[in-house]
Design a protein around this motif. Structure first.
Motif, PDB file in Angstrom:
ATOM      1  N   ASP A 111       0.886  -1.155   0.223  1.00  0.00           N
ATOM      2  CA  ASP A 111      -0.050   0.071  -0.183  1.00  0.00           C
ATOM      3  C   ASP A 111       0.880   1.300   0.022  1.00  0.00           C
ATOM      4  O   ASP A 111       0.552   2.134  -0.646  1.00  0.00           O
ATOM      5  N   LEU A 112       2.128   1.318   0.801  1.00  0.00           N
ATOM      6  CA  LEU A 112       2.787   2.290   0.866  1.00  0.00           C
ATOM      7  C   LEU A 112       3.656   2.517  -0.467  1.00  0.00           C
ATOM      8  O   LEU A 112       4.324   3.344  -0.460  1.00  0.00           O
ATOM      9  N   GLY A 113       3.697   1.552  -1.093  1.00  0.00           N
ATOM     10  CA  GLY A 113       4.769   1.574  -2.252  1.00  0.00           C
ATOM     11  C   GLY A 113       6.224   1.526  -1.794  1.00  0.00           C
ATOM     12  O   GLY A 113       6.958   2.100  -2.398  1.00  0.00           O
ATOM     13  N   LEU A 114       6.518   0.563  -0.747  1.00  0.00           N
ATOM     14  CA  LEU A 114       7.820   0.623  -0.349  1.00  0.00           C
ATOM     15  C   LEU A 114       8.733  -0.073  -1.219  1.00  0.00           C
ATOM     16  O   LEU A 114       8.621  -1.526  -0.793  1.00  0.00           O
ATOM     17  N   ASP A 115       9.453   0.213  -1.936  1.00  0.00           N
ATOM     18  CA  ASP A 115      10.382  -0.634  -2.869  1.00  0.00           C
ATOM     19  C   ASP A 115      11.786  -1.168  -2.243  1.00  0.00           C
ATOM     20  O   ASP A 115      12.433  -1.666  -2.907  1.00  0.00           O
ATOM     21  N   ASN A 116      11.981  -0.668  -0.801  1.00  0.00           N
ATOM     22  CA  ASN A 116      13.422  -0.846  -0.283  1.00  0.00           C
ATOM     23  C   ASN A 116      12.960  -1.939   0.538  1.00  0.00           C
ATOM     24  O   ASN A 116      13.831  -2.201   1.558  1.00  0.00           O
ATOM     25  N   VAL A 117      11.599  -2.774   0.837  1.00  0.00           N
ATOM     26  CA  VAL A 117      11.701  -3.622   1.766  1.00  0.00           C
ATOM     27  C   VAL A 117      10.986  -5.005   1.203  1.00  0.00           C
ATOM     28  O   VAL A 117      10.376  -5.207   0.042  1.00  0.00           O
ATOM     29  N   THR A 118      11.870  -5.995   1.937  1.00  0.00           N
ATOM     30  CA  THR A 118      11.401  -7.588   1.780  1.00  0.00           C
ATOM     31  C   THR A 118      11.081  -8.082   2.932  1.00  0.00           C
ATOM     32  O   THR A 118      11.544  -7.973   3.760  1.00  0.00           O
ATOM     33  N   VAL A 119       9.681  -8.869   2.758  1.00  0.00           N
ATOM     34  CA  VAL A 119       9.137  -9.464   4.037  1.00  0.00           C
ATOM     35  C   VAL A 119       9.395 -11.128   3.853  1.00  0.00           C
ATOM     36  O   VAL A 119       8.958 -11.546   2.819  1.00  0.00           O
ATOM     37  N   MET A 120      10.270 -11.551   4.825  1.00  0.00           N
ATOM     38  CA  MET A 120      10.546 -13.124   4.909  1.00  0.00           C
ATOM     39  C   MET A 120       9.801 -13.405   6.220  1.00  0.00           C
ATOM     40  O   MET A 120       9.876 -13.144   7.269  1.00  0.00           O
ATOM     41  N   ARG A 121       8.978 -14.764   5.688  1.00  0.00           N
ATOM     42  CA  ARG A 121       8.296 -15.353   6.898  1.00  0.00           C
ATOM     43  C   ARG A 121       9.319 -16.431   7.227  1.00  0.00           C
ATOM     44  O   ARG A 121       9.536 -17.552   6.536  1.00  0.00           O
ATOM     45  N   THR A 122      10.092 -16.320   8.343  1.00  0.00           N
ATOM     46  CA  THR A 122      10.776 -17.462   8.812  1.00  0.00           C
ATOM     47  C   THR A 122      11.356 -17.096   9.996  1.00  0.00           C
ATOM     48  O   THR A 122      11.151 -15.800  10.680  1.00  0.00           O
ATOM     49  N   ARG A 123      11.995 -17.641  10.807  1.00  0.00           N
ATOM     50  CA  ARG A 123      12.392 -17.690  12.191  1.00  0.00           C
ATOM     51  C   ARG A 123      14.034 -16.967  11.959  1.00  0.00           C
ATOM     52  O   ARG A 123      14.709 -17.437  10.843  1.00  0.00           O
ATOM     53  N   ALA A 124      14.708 -16.280  12.733  1.00  0.00           N
ATOM     54  CA  ALA A 124      16.023 -15.526  12.504  1.00  0.00           C
ATOM     55  C   ALA A 124      17.082 -16.570  12.446  1.00  0.00           C
ATOM     56  O   ALA A 124      17.890 -16.467  11.639  1.00  0.00           O
ATOM     57  N   GLU A 125      16.837 -17.743  13.161  1.00  0.00           N
ATOM     58  CA  GLU A 125      18.208 -18.557  12.846  1.00  0.00           C
ATOM     59  C   GLU A 125      17.942 -19.389  11.889  1.00  0.00           C
ATOM     60  O   GLU A 125      19.330 -19.828  11.435  1.00  0.00           O
ATOM     61  N   LEU A 126      16.814 -19.299  11.255  1.00  0.00           N
ATOM     62  CA  LEU A 126      16.586 -20.002   9.731  1.00  0.00           C
ATOM     63  C   LEU A 126      17.175 -19.240   8.582  1.00  0.00           C
ATOM     64  O   LEU A 126      17.177 -19.825   7.451  1.00  0.00           O
ATOM     65  N   ALA A 127      16.929 -18.114   9.143  1.00  0.00           N
ATOM     66  CA  ALA A 127      17.367 -16.927   8.036  1.00  0.00           C
ATOM     67  C   ALA A 127      19.045 -16.961   7.678  1.00  0.00           C
ATOM     68  O   ALA A 127      19.489 -16.047   6.690  1.00  0.00           O
ATOM     69  N   VAL A 128      19.842 -17.365   8.576  1.00  0.00           N
ATOM     70  CA  VAL A 128      21.314 -17.122   8.470  1.00  0.00           C
ATOM     71  C   VAL A 128      21.729 -17.959   7.243  1.00  0.00           C
ATOM     72  O   VAL A 128      21.202 -18.805   6.977  1.00  0.00           O
ATOM     73  N   GLY A 129      22.614 -17.348   6.641  1.00  0.00           N
ATOM     74  CA  GLY A 129      22.839 -17.805   5.313  1.00  0.00           C
ATOM     75  C   GLY A 129      22.251 -17.136   3.983  1.00  0.00           C
ATOM     76  O   GLY A 129      22.433 -17.248   2.858  1.00  0.00           O
ATOM     77  N   LEU A 130      20.885 -16.817   4.250  1.00  0.00           N
ATOM     78  CA  LEU A 130      19.993 -16.524   3.447  1.00  0.00           C
ATOM     79  C   LEU A 130      20.089 -14.970   3.227  1.00  0.00           C
ATOM     80  O   LEU A 130      19.696 -14.322   2.203  1.00  0.00           O
ATOM     81  N   VAL A 131      20.135 -14.463   4.618  1.00  0.00           N
ATOM     82  CA  VAL A 131      20.222 -12.972   4.588  1.00  0.00           C
ATOM     83  C   VAL A 131      21.785 -12.282   5.149  1.00  0.00           C
ATOM     84  O   VAL A 131      22.264 -13.105   6.259  1.00  0.00           O
ATOM     85  N   LYS A 132      22.259 -11.609   4.462  1.00  0.00           N
ATOM     86  CA  LYS A 132      23.553 -11.294   5.112  1.00  0.00           C
ATOM     87  C   LYS A 132      23.572  -9.556   5.089  1.00  0.00           C
ATOM     88  O   LYS A 132      23.314  -8.892   4.064  1.00  0.00           O
ATOM     89  N   ALA A 133      23.309  -9.175   6.314  1.00  0.00           N
ATOM     90  CA  ALA A 133      23.155  -7.780   6.539  1.00  0.00           C
ATOM     91  C   ALA A 133      24.181  -7.030   7.253  1.00  0.00           C
ATOM     92  O   ALA A 133      25.039  -7.719   7.550  1.00  0.00           O
ATOM     93  N   ASP A 134      24.192  -5.742   6.929  1.00  0.00           N
ATOM     94  CA  ASP A 134      25.281  -4.783   7.545  1.00  0.00           C
ATOM     95  C   ASP A 134      24.798  -4.239   8.904  1.00  0.00           C
ATOM     96  O   ASP A 134      25.676  -4.234   9.723  1.00  0.00           O
ATOM     97  N   VAL A 135      23.439  -4.497   9.246  1.00  0.00           N
ATOM     98  CA  VAL A 135      23.055  -3.824  10.363  1.00  0.00           C
ATOM     99  C   VAL A 135      21.802  -5.040  10.677  1.00  0.00           C
ATOM    100  O   VAL A 135      21.133  -5.058   9.893  1.00  0.00           O
ATOM    101  N   VAL A 136      21.755  -5.261  12.066  1.00  0.00           N
ATOM    102  CA  VAL A 136      20.559  -5.927  12.549  1.00  0.00           C
ATOM    103  C   VAL A 136      19.887  -5.029  13.593  1.00  0.00           C
ATOM    104  O   VAL A 136      20.528  -4.882  14.549  1.00  0.00           O
TER     105      VAL A 136
END
Length: 216
Positions: A111-136
């Motif tokens: 609705d807000l047209g936020l093109d800088n956002v990805t929503v992931m349905r997962t637990r944080a520990e399962l996102a390791v390796g899938l997400v490489k962040a500079d900041v958490v």
């Protein structure tokens, strides 16, 4: 409608700038469907701006330009969506395990047209390796001793944890010190964000992570 005080409006104008209308629409989502679906309590309506949205948005001052930010336990988008609105230069990944929250977050993002956002349905520990962040980032997820293990691995050995905490921040740091060191944390500090903007500044625990790579 959630009221906004004159002081909070000044703060919102400074933080969100020409994206203030997006922030207003986000608050409308919080006070309608967000309450209807149990993402936020109805008693929070009078405090949506000051205690929630601005409380989260001010931590943008601690995040470098162009960073990839992973928001763990994003829930109602606090602080993830606040950061996405305030800082279009950031890339946000919202990590949330509960389906109803994920559906709501995606509806708001669309609705807000936020093109800088990805929503992931997962637990944080399962996102390791899938997400490489500079900041958490995280808010109201768990005590730092547990939170460190859920968040720091998403940095892949290098970056920063920026966790919104309360008055017990120093005590939490003491209890989590050993875990943080083991995970590669080299410096931990407490920072007050928004002291010049908000009646009650936001307390943030920052953990600088720089874990030496294992030699082959």
């Amino acid at each position: 409608m959630a009221d906004i005080t004159a002081a909070d409006l000044l703060a919102a104008e400074k933080i969100f700038g020409d994206r203030l209308d997006l922030a207003r629409r986000y608050v409308e989502h919080l006070e309608t469907s967000g309450i209807e679906r149990g993402l936020i309590g109805p008693r929070e309506i009078p405090r949506l701006w000051g205690r929630h949205v601005l409380n989260c948005a001010v931590i943008e001052s601690e995040i470098a330009r162009g960073s990839h930010v992973a928001d763990v336990g994003s829930g109602a988008g606090l602080p993830g969506l606040c950061l996405a609105i305030a800082r279009p230069d950031l890339e946000l990944t919202l990590i949330e395990p509960l389906e109803r929250r994920v559906i709501w977050l995606q509806e708001v993002v669309d609705d807000l047209g936020l093109d800088n956002v990805t929503v992931m349905r997962t637990r944080a520990e399962l996102a390791v390796g899938l997400v490489k962040a500079d900041v958490v980032t995280a808010r109201a997820v768990s005590a730092l001793s547990k939170l460190a293990g859920l968040t720091i691995p998403l940095l892949d050995g290098k970056g920063e944890l920026v966790a919104i905490k309360g008055r017990s921040a120093e005590e939490e740091i003491e209890k989590a010190a050993k875990v943080i060191r083991k995970l590669g944390g080299v410096q931990t500090s407490v920072v007050l964000c928004g002291a010049e903007l908000l009646e009650e500044p936001t307390t943030v625990v920052k953990v600088l992570v720089d874990k030496p790579r294992k030699s082959a």
